[in-house]
Scaffold this motif. Sequence first.
Motif, PDB file in Angstrom:
ATOM      1  N   UNK A  59       0.795  -1.224   0.000  1.00  0.00           N
ATOM      2  CA  UNK A  59       0.000   0.000   0.000  1.00  0.00           C
ATOM      3  C   UNK A  59       0.833   1.283   0.000  1.00  0.00           C
ATOM      4  N   UNK A  60       1.780   1.403   0.924  1.00  0.00           N
ATOM      5  CA  UNK A  60       2.436   2.687   1.158  1.00  0.00           C
ATOM      6  C   UNK A  60       3.344   3.189   0.033  1.00  0.00           C
ATOM      7  N   UNK A  61       3.976   2.349  -0.779  1.00  0.00           N
ATOM      8  CA  UNK A  61       4.823   2.901  -1.850  1.00  0.00           C
ATOM      9  C   UNK A  61       4.061   3.771  -2.853  1.00  0.00           C
ATOM     10  N   UNK A  62       2.775   3.557  -3.020  1.00  0.00           N
ATOM     11  CA  UNK A  62       1.999   4.360  -3.976  1.00  0.00           C
ATOM     12  C   UNK A  62       0.832   5.093  -3.317  1.00  0.00           C
ATOM     13  N   UNK A  63       0.744   5.064  -2.010  1.00  0.00           N
ATOM     14  CA  UNK A  63      -0.390   5.699  -1.312  1.00  0.00           C
ATOM     15  C   UNK A  63      -0.483   7.187  -1.599  1.00  0.00           C
ATOM     16  N   UNK A  64       0.664   7.834  -1.779  1.00  0.00           N
ATOM     17  CA  UNK A  64       0.645   9.280  -2.024  1.00  0.00           C
ATOM     18  C   UNK A  64       0.119   9.625  -3.414  1.00  0.00           C
ATOM     19  N   UNK A  65      -0.017   8.636  -4.283  1.00  0.00           N
ATOM     20  CA  UNK A  65      -0.498   8.864  -5.647  1.00  0.00           C
ATOM     21  C   UNK A  65      -1.969   8.503  -5.817  1.00  0.00           C
ATOM     22  N   UNK A  66      -2.610   8.024  -4.742  1.00  0.00           N
ATOM     23  CA  UNK A  66      -4.010   7.624  -4.822  1.00  0.00           C
ATOM     24  C   UNK A  66      -4.905   8.853  -4.920  1.00  0.00           C
ATOM     25  N   UNK A  67      -5.966   8.799  -5.709  1.00  0.00           N
ATOM     26  CA  UNK A  67      -6.896   9.930  -5.786  1.00  0.00           C
ATOM     27  C   UNK A  67      -7.463  10.229  -4.397  1.00  0.00           C
ATOM     28  N   UNK A  68      -7.448  11.489  -4.034  1.00  0.00           N
ATOM     29  CA  UNK A  68      -8.001  11.901  -2.752  1.00  0.00           C
ATOM     30  C   UNK A  68      -7.122  11.595  -1.557  1.00  0.00           C
ATOM     31  N   UNK A  69      -5.858  11.263  -1.765  1.00  0.00           N
ATOM     32  CA  UNK A  69      -4.956  10.998  -0.639  1.00  0.00           C
ATOM     33  C   UNK A  69      -4.848  12.248   0.227  1.00  0.00           C
ATOM     34  N   UNK A  70      -5.096  12.082   1.505  1.00  0.00           N
ATOM     35  CA  UNK A  70      -5.024  13.191   2.446  1.00  0.00           C
ATOM     36  C   UNK A  70      -3.564  13.603   2.645  1.00  0.00           C
ATOM     37  N   UNK A  71      -3.324  14.875   2.981  1.00  0.00           N
ATOM     38  CA  UNK A  71      -1.936  15.312   3.223  1.00  0.00           C
ATOM     39  C   UNK A  71      -1.206  14.444   4.250  1.00  0.00           C
ATOM     40  N   UNK A  72      -1.905  13.993   5.281  1.00  0.00           N
ATOM     41  CA  UNK A  72      -1.259  13.148   6.293  1.00  0.00           C
ATOM     42  C   UNK A  72      -0.833  11.809   5.697  1.00  0.00           C
ATOM     43  N   UNK A  73      -1.620  11.259   4.772  1.00  0.00           N
ATOM     44  CA  UNK A  73      -1.257  10.001   4.121  1.00  0.00           C
ATOM     45  C   UNK A  73      -0.054  10.204   3.195  1.00  0.00           C
ATOM     46  N   UNK A  74      -0.027  11.324   2.494  1.00  0.00           N
ATOM     47  CA  UNK A  74       1.103  11.636   1.623  1.00  0.00           C
ATOM     48  C   UNK A  74       2.375  11.751   2.458  1.00  0.00           C
ATOM     49  N   UNK A  75       2.271  12.436   3.598  1.00  0.00           N
ATOM     50  CA  UNK A  75       3.423  12.599   4.485  1.00  0.00           C
ATOM     51  C   UNK A  75       3.891  11.252   5.033  1.00  0.00           C
ATOM     52  N   UNK A  76       2.950  10.414   5.483  1.00  0.00           N
ATOM     53  CA  UNK A  76       3.317   9.105   6.015  1.00  0.00           C
ATOM     54  C   UNK A  76       3.998   8.276   4.934  1.00  0.00           C
ATOM     55  N   UNK A  77       3.431   8.273   3.726  1.00  0.00           N
ATOM     56  CA  UNK A  77       4.011   7.496   2.630  1.00  0.00           C
ATOM     57  C   UNK A  77       5.455   7.925   2.362  1.00  0.00           C
TER      58      UNK A  77
END
Length: 187
Positions: A59-77
């Motif tokens: 999940x995490x290697x591409x989580x920041x590229x998912x539509x609607x990814x929250x800023x916190x998810x982008x940061x975690x990724x």
Amino acid sequence: MRKLTFGMNVSLDGYIATPGDDLGWSVPSDELFQWWSDRVAATGLALYGRKLWETMSSYWPTADQQPGAAPAQVEFARRWLEMPKAVFSSTISAVDWNARLVTGDAVAEITRLKAEDGGPMDIGGATLAAAAMRAGLIDEYVLATAPVLVGGGTPFFTALDNWVNLTLVETRTFADGVVLTRYETRH
């Protein structure tokens, strides 16, 4: 000497996953998610067992590229990708994303890593953590206890040969009722 911490979301009855590895009950609030993200940012090396590695790396290697990814998810990724990782497995042949594969004796390798200089280490995955726990290698336990009883599954704690005396060093209650407790091992 490096500090080794075992921390995970856990049900009130002590499980990190239900039978079938359902983790739906443990989805963290935004506040708890940020706490875990900050922890990843401060981790010098993460030690993963195979099952947790497969969950995280799917999940995490591409989580920041998912539509609607929250800023916190982008940061975690981003933090997760940057964090050095060691994956312990005898069944997979390669790992990626700033990780290296360890196929030998896990306890010997964790002992060696603890003796090195460097930032703190986190360990994740029930089987890997259980081996480190039984060997007396864990310095701190972090439980983010969710107000849910799941009735069975993968336990946070393993059967031990000896008592492990702990000192409570932190408690925090999150708005969704999750209670975070941190304990240090008394050697």
